[in-house]
Design a protein around this motif. Structure first.
Motif, PDB file in Angstrom:
ATOM      1  N   LEU A 239       0.831  -1.203   0.000  1.00 29.91           N
ATOM      2  CA  LEU A 239       0.000   0.000   0.000  1.00 29.91           C
ATOM      3  C   LEU A 239       0.867   1.256   0.000  1.00 29.91           C
ATOM      4  O   LEU A 239       0.564   2.238  -0.687  1.00 29.91           O
ATOM      5  CB  LEU A 239      -0.941  -0.007   1.216  1.00 29.91           C
ATOM      6  CG  LEU A 239      -1.866   1.198   1.378  1.00 29.91           C
ATOM      7  CD1 LEU A 239      -2.722   1.414   0.133  1.00 29.91           C
ATOM      8  CD2 LEU A 239      -2.768   1.023   2.604  1.00 29.91           C
ATOM      9  N   ILE A 240       1.950   1.244   0.769  1.00 23.95           N
ATOM     10  CA  ILE A 240       2.856   2.396   0.808  1.00 23.95           C
ATOM     11  C   ILE A 240       3.468   2.632  -0.574  1.00 23.95           C
ATOM     12  O   ILE A 240       3.501   3.767  -1.074  1.00 23.95           O
ATOM     13  CB  ILE A 240       3.957   2.185   1.870  1.00 23.95           C
ATOM     14  CG1 ILE A 240       3.357   2.299   3.273  1.00 23.95           C
ATOM     15  CG2 ILE A 240       5.085   3.207   1.695  1.00 23.95           C
ATOM     16  CD1 ILE A 240       4.317   1.938   4.393  1.00 23.95           C
ATOM     17  N   LEU A 249       5.310  10.861  -4.473  1.00 27.83           N
ATOM     18  CA  LEU A 249       5.988  11.301  -3.245  1.00 27.83           C
ATOM     19  C   LEU A 249       6.940  10.213  -2.757  1.00 27.83           C
ATOM     20  O   LEU A 249       6.872   9.054  -3.202  1.00 27.83           O
ATOM     21  CB  LEU A 249       4.961  11.607  -2.153  1.00 27.83           C
ATOM     22  CG  LEU A 249       4.054  12.820  -2.369  1.00 27.83           C
ATOM     23  CD1 LEU A 249       2.995  12.864  -1.287  1.00 27.83           C
ATOM     24  CD2 LEU A 249       4.848  14.119  -2.383  1.00 27.83           C
ATOM     25  N   ASP A 250       7.801  10.588  -1.813  1.00 25.88           N
ATOM     26  CA  ASP A 250       8.707   9.621  -1.203  1.00 25.88           C
ATOM     27  C   ASP A 250       7.933   8.661  -0.319  1.00 25.88           C
ATOM     28  O   ASP A 250       6.925   9.019   0.293  1.00 25.88           O
ATOM     29  CB  ASP A 250       9.763  10.344  -0.349  1.00 25.88           C
ATOM     30  CG  ASP A 250      10.707  11.186  -1.189  1.00 25.88           C
ATOM     31  OD1 ASP A 250      10.863  10.860  -2.381  1.00 25.88           O
ATOM     32  OD2 ASP A 250      11.259  12.167  -0.659  1.00 25.88           O
ATOM     33  N   ARG A 251       8.424   7.423  -0.217  1.00 20.82           N
ATOM     34  CA  ARG A 251       7.785   6.421   0.620  1.00 20.82           C
ATOM     35  C   ARG A 251       7.812   6.796   2.101  1.00 20.82           C
ATOM     36  O   ARG A 251       6.924   6.407   2.857  1.00 20.82           O
ATOM     37  CB  ARG A 251       8.454   5.056   0.399  1.00 20.82           C
ATOM     38  CG  ARG A 251       7.905   4.349  -0.852  1.00 20.82           C
ATOM     39  CD  ARG A 251       8.989   3.664  -1.666  1.00 20.82           C
ATOM     40  NE  ARG A 251       8.445   3.121  -2.907  1.00 20.82           N
ATOM     41  CZ  ARG A 251       8.178   3.859  -3.995  1.00 20.82           C
ATOM     42  NH1 ARG A 251       8.372   5.168  -3.976  1.00 20.82           N
ATOM     43  NH2 ARG A 251       7.697   3.300  -5.091  1.00 20.82           N
ATOM     44  N   GLU A 252       8.843   7.572   2.498  1.00 19.80           N
ATOM     45  CA  GLU A 252       8.934   7.976   3.902  1.00 19.80           C
ATOM     46  C   GLU A 252       7.743   8.845   4.302  1.00 19.80           C
ATOM     47  O   GLU A 252       7.179   8.684   5.392  1.00 19.80           O
ATOM     48  CB  GLU A 252      10.250   8.740   4.157  1.00 19.80           C
ATOM     49  CG  GLU A 252      11.506   7.893   4.057  1.00 19.80           C
ATOM     50  CD  GLU A 252      11.882   7.561   2.612  1.00 19.80           C
ATOM     51  OE1 GLU A 252      11.336   8.196   1.675  1.00 19.80           O
ATOM     52  OE2 GLU A 252      12.716   6.649   2.429  1.00 19.80           O
ATOM     53  N   ASN A 253       7.360   9.766   3.417  1.00 18.94           N
ATOM     54  CA  ASN A 253       6.196  10.621   3.692  1.00 18.94           C
ATOM     55  C   ASN A 253       4.926   9.789   3.837  1.00 18.94           C
ATOM     56  O   ASN A 253       4.106  10.015   4.732  1.00 18.94           O
ATOM     57  CB  ASN A 253       6.006  11.643   2.567  1.00 18.94           C
ATOM     58  CG  ASN A 253       7.023  12.761   2.608  1.00 18.94           C
ATOM     59  OD1 ASN A 253       7.621  13.020   3.654  1.00 18.94           O
ATOM     60  ND2 ASN A 253       7.239  13.411   1.483  1.00 18.94           N
ATOM     61  N   SER A 256       4.916   7.686   7.081  1.00 18.69           N
ATOM     62  CA  SER A 256       4.605   8.502   8.259  1.00 18.69           C
ATOM     63  C   SER A 256       3.103   8.777   8.360  1.00 18.69           C
ATOM     64  O   SER A 256       2.505   8.672   9.434  1.00 18.69           O
ATOM     65  CB  SER A 256       5.375   9.820   8.178  1.00 18.69           C
ATOM     66  OG  SER A 256       5.041  10.665   9.256  1.00 18.69           O
ATOM     67  N   ALA A 257       2.475   9.112   7.207  1.00 17.95           N
ATOM     68  CA  ALA A 257       1.026   9.365   7.202  1.00 17.95           C
ATOM     69  C   ALA A 257       0.256   8.099   7.524  1.00 17.95           C
ATOM     70  O   ALA A 257      -0.772   8.136   8.223  1.00 17.95           O
ATOM     71  CB  ALA A 257       0.599   9.916   5.842  1.00 17.95           C
ATOM     72  N   MET A 258       0.761   6.970   7.047  1.00 23.12           N
ATOM     73  CA  MET A 258       0.123   5.681   7.342  1.00 23.12           C
ATOM     74  C   MET A 258       0.108   5.429   8.848  1.00 23.12           C
ATOM     75  O   MET A 258      -0.913   4.996   9.410  1.00 23.12           O
ATOM     76  CB  MET A 258       0.870   4.560   6.625  1.00 23.12           C
ATOM     77  CG  MET A 258       0.305   3.169   6.887  1.00 23.12           C
ATOM     78  SD  MET A 258      -1.028   2.760   5.762  1.00 23.12           S
ATOM     79  CE  MET A 258      -0.109   2.556   4.245  1.00 23.12           C
ATOM     80  N   ALA A 259       1.234   5.688   9.496  1.00 26.00           N
ATOM     81  CA  ALA A 259       1.322   5.484  10.943  1.00 26.00           C
ATOM     82  C   ALA A 259       0.315   6.351  11.683  1.00 26.00           C
ATOM     83  O   ALA A 259      -0.305   5.911  12.661  1.00 26.00           O
ATOM     84  CB  ALA A 259       2.743   5.778  11.415  1.00 26.00           C
ATOM     85  N   GLU A 260       0.127   7.583  11.222  1.00 27.58           N
ATOM     86  CA  GLU A 260      -0.838   8.488  11.861  1.00 27.58           C
ATOM     87  C   GLU A 260      -2.267   7.975  11.671  1.00 27.58           C
ATOM     88  O   GLU A 260      -3.091   8.064  12.595  1.00 27.58           O
ATOM     89  CB  GLU A 260      -0.694   9.902  11.291  1.00 27.58           C
ATOM     90  CG  GLU A 260       0.602  10.600  11.702  1.00 27.58           C
ATOM     91  CD  GLU A 260       0.688  12.012  11.149  1.00 27.58           C
ATOM     92  OE1 GLU A 260      -0.386  12.594  10.873  1.00 27.58           O
ATOM     93  OE2 GLU A 260       1.807  12.523  11.001  1.00 27.58           O
ATOM     94  N   LEU A 261      -2.567   7.464  10.485  1.00 30.86           N
ATOM     95  CA  LEU A 261      -3.907   6.924  10.240  1.00 30.86           C
ATOM     96  C   LEU A 261      -4.190   5.723  11.135  1.00 30.86           C
ATOM     97  O   LEU A 261      -5.315   5.527  11.604  1.00 30.86           O
ATOM     98  CB  LEU A 261      -4.066   6.528   8.769  1.00 30.86           C
ATOM     99  CG  LEU A 261      -4.201   7.666   7.759  1.00 30.86           C
ATOM    100  CD1 LEU A 261      -4.087   7.142   6.330  1.00 30.86           C
ATOM    101  CD2 LEU A 261      -5.523   8.407   7.938  1.00 30.86           C
TER     102      LEU A 261
END
Length: 733
Positions: A239-240, A249-253, A256-261
């Motif tokens: 998914l990332i 976009l970069d996978r790091e961005n 990070s958003a995935m972790a917040e979700l």
């Protein structure tokens, strides 16, 4: 003006011919430069006297003539004294009628609406208007002005009228503030604006590409899109990667958003087979609850029925039947435990076995309920068993919320009244519907699940039947023996060959399975039309409307559902003098057409030929249009012995059914099936789809096209991979 050329017109509303308050669909008479134009489309509110700018195209309606069909609109409040008088006289403002409107406009003239909005207390200068009434009028006008301001704002972003109605219902006066803060809220389920459109709004507003709300919306868009393709979850790493590529976009961005979700519970993560997966919360809940409930049934089974073997022997003697070993095992399992999956292909005796289970349950005093996912599947179940079968939605007493989502009166607080529940066509049941069934199932109730695991999976998310079988925890009886009488049918023997990856027998001309080789696309189309209109009726006495069904892998292309429907309609039911028509979004519908209901409508009333009444027309029901009322845009459609009256709104769920997709045909059978075999989208040409199509035919199956396409479908055993958690959750219990 050429049809479909996008243009704009301006004018004032002279009359509102029709208005649906629920979805905003309106038919208006617009005065444009002294000429009256009929305009049709969706908008939030409209009143006589409104000034409108509409963007759309002229279309010719065979019943109502030329109409301007608009996609976008801009509403302007009337500005002249005469326009304001017309507007207020139409009772657009509660508490103001024609006489009061005249008094107000005589005093305030062209400034009337401005005063109503900004200085409503001045309305008390008019005799008969109290302070409270003036205040109430002012509040109404401010709301209307605010709404029209929002509509103008949305138009510049090419938000369609239908989307604008949803936005207004969801956010009201706060719409502009919400959108400018985070345009991606428009992608949510309640509004369903395409992500790409929200992205363009964000770009217009100068939002950066790496803004967190964009990344989160992109993740949710990708996982929701995949849920529409049947996946209840996705591997986090995949998914990332997909989201990063999609958003550039970069996978790091994205990570990070995935972790917040996940932290804020917008998504749920879980480890399956050593790999991290992420779920939408509702699908995670459905699979987890279903696994827990199945585990509970296995741990606390209903009381075993004694004397089963003797009862089976007596039943065999009375009915002059001798059950095969697998059938006897299925009947015994149904009597001894709380769960059973009965699966098998055509001709293997599923119906005979199921009838024995039902009769023995009733003999031992059990109350049995029968259900299937679709109306046609339930009807077929009733015909084969002689017992009443309902759709699962009807069984659970479905209601619909404000977002048109199902909710069920039958649940853990209002359980079903039964000792045994038999679900047919389980391959079509998605995980959210399965969860709803289990919530309504009384503890100690037996659950028998019947289906063909080689058929297409459910349209909705999940792989319920496959996951339940794969766990190895639930008793499964797979009927594999083809009975002697069924061996005489090429449809049945070829179906079994197909499911085992073998080419079917296509050279015999003395059976019920025929292959007509043709390599030219147009010739294939011509042969299909000829088979349906002339050859099959002449050779076998089939009725073109009721007995023959064309099945297609998909909707698009010259040999897809849409184009074949138009050609078959032209051949079987051409236009004629005195034959009324209604223009629908894709098709022209006319009296005599074969049509299909495309979604469940449990409130639609019907009347049988014997005068009895009821309600409910279901997704997949096929009927014939008997009457069309030109003025109201309504119709009467016959579904077997039931006559149903449709208004213009309900007709949006009706489309031509001379040809339908294989997916739409699940749960149905037809005397004769005709299917094109031609190159198309690879994702639609695979073994399970072909097998499902072949098994829809009761008497005759005719494939028309290329042998190479047939061979590719037989060889393509992709069995569309679906990511799901039900199997893993069951194995944990």
């Amino acid at each position: 003006m050429p049809e479909d050329e996008l243009t704009e017109i301006e004018g004032s509303v002279e009359d509102i011919v029709y208005r649906n308050s629920q979805n905003g669909y309106s038919v208006l008479l617009l005065c444009c430069d002294g000429e009256l134009v009929t305009a049709v489309g969706t908008m939030t509110e409209v009143s006589v006297g409104d000034d409108l700018r509409l963007i759309g195209s002229m279309r010719m309606n065979p019943t109502y003539g030329e109409q301007f069909s608009f996609e976008y609109y801009e509403q302007r409040m009337p500005s002249t004294a005469s326009a304001i008088l017309k507007y207020l006289s139409s009772r657009s403002i509660k508490g103001i009628g024609e006489r009061t409107a005249k008094k107000i406009v005589e005093v305030f003239g062209s400034k009337t609406l401005e005063i109503m909005q900004k200085q409503p207390e001045r309305l008390t200068e008019i005799k008969g208007i109290s302070q409270d009434k003036a205040k109430a009028i002012g509040e109404q006008v401010r709301k209307i002005f605010g709404m029209k301001e929002i509509m103008v704002y949305l138009t510049k972003y090419h938000i369609s009228a239908l989307e604008a109605v949803r936005i207004w219902k969801e956010y009201g006066d706060s719409s502009i503030t919400v959108i400018e803060s985070n345009p991606y809220v428009l992608c949510g389920e309640s509004i369903a604006v395409a992500f790409e459109k929200a992205d363009k709004i964000a770009e217009f507003l100068g939002k950066p590409l790496d803004e967190p709300c964009r990344i989160k919306a992109g993740i949710l868009y990708i996982i929701t899109y995949n849920a529409g393709n049947g996946h209840t979850c996705l591997p986090i790493d995949r998914l990332i990667n997909v989201t990063a590529d999609f958003l550039k976009l970069d996978r790091e961005n994205v990570s990070s958003a995935m972790a917040e979700l996940i932290d804020d519970t917008s998504l749920v993560s879980d480890e399956i087979d050593g790999r991290d997966f992420v779920f939408l919360p509702n699908l995670y809940r459905s699979e987890y609850f279903s696994a827990d409930r199945i585990a509970l049934i296995l741990k606390v089974p209903p009381e075993r029925i004694t004397g089963t073997e003797y009862a089976i022997e007596v039943f065999e003697k009375i009915n002059n039947i001798e059950y095969a070993e697998q059938q006897r095992r299925a009947i015994t399992e149904a009597m001894s435990g709380g769960l059973l999956i009965l699966t098998g292909g055509p001709g293997t005796g599923k119906t005979t076995t199921l009838n024995a289970i039902i009769k023995l349950y009733e003999k031992f005093g059990l109350k049995v309920l029968l259900a299937a996912p679709t109306g046609r599947a339930a009807q077929r179940m009733s015909e084969l068993t002689g017992c009443e079968a309902k759709t699962i939605h009807r069984l659970l007493e479905v209601e619909w919320d404000s977002h048109d989502r199902p909710k069920f009166a039958r649940n853990e607080r209002n359980l079903l009244d039964c000792d045994a529940l038999i679900l047919d066509e389980m391959s079509m049941v998605d995980v959210t519907l399965f969860e709803s069934v289990l919530r309504a199932l009384p503890l100690g109730c037996r659950l028998i699940m019947v289906g063909d695991s080689d058929q297409l999976p459910s349209v909705g998310a999940g792989n319920v039947l496959g996951d339940l079988i794969d766990t190895g925890k639930i008793p499964v009886v797979r009927l594999t023996e083809i009975f002697r009488q069924s061996m005489e049918s090429l449809i049945i023997t070829n179906a079994h060959k197909i499911v085992h990856g073998e080419m079917p027998e296509i050279h015999r001309t003395d059976g019920d399975f025929f292959f007509m080789e043709e390599h030219n696309r147009d010739r294939i189309s011509e042969k299909i039309v000829s088979l349906c209109t002339k050859r099959l009726p002449a050779a076998y006495g089939y009725d073109s409307m009721n007995d023959i069904q064309v099945l297609c892998p998909g909707r698009k292309g010259a040999l897809g559902v849409t184009e074949l429907n138009k050609k078959l309609q032209e051949a079987l039911n051409p236009p004629g003098i005195g034959k009324p028509e209604i223009k629908a979004p894709v098709y022209t519908l006319r009296v005599g057409d074969k049509v299909m209901q495309t979604r469940n409508n449990y409130d639609l009333p019907w009347v049988r030929d014997d005068g009895s009444e009821g309600a409910g027309i279901y997704n997949g029901d096929i009927g014939i249009i008997e009457h069309i009322e030109k003025n109201s845009g309504s119709a009467k459609i016959r579904f077997d012995d039931r006559l149903v009256s449709y208004n213009s709104d309900n007709l949006s769920n009706i489309e031509l059914a001379y040809a339908v997709t294989v997916h739409k045909s699940q749960g149905s059978e037809f005397r004769a099936v005709v299917m094109p075999m031609y190159y198309g989208a690879p994702q639609l040409y695979y073994r399970n789809l072909l097998y499902t199509a072949v098994t829809r035919a009761k008497e005759k199956l005719i494939l028309v096209g290329n042998v190479s396409t047939l061979r590719k479908m037989v060889d393509n055993n992709k069995k569309t991979k679906r990511y799901s958690g039900l199997r893993a959750f069951l194995e944990r219990n």
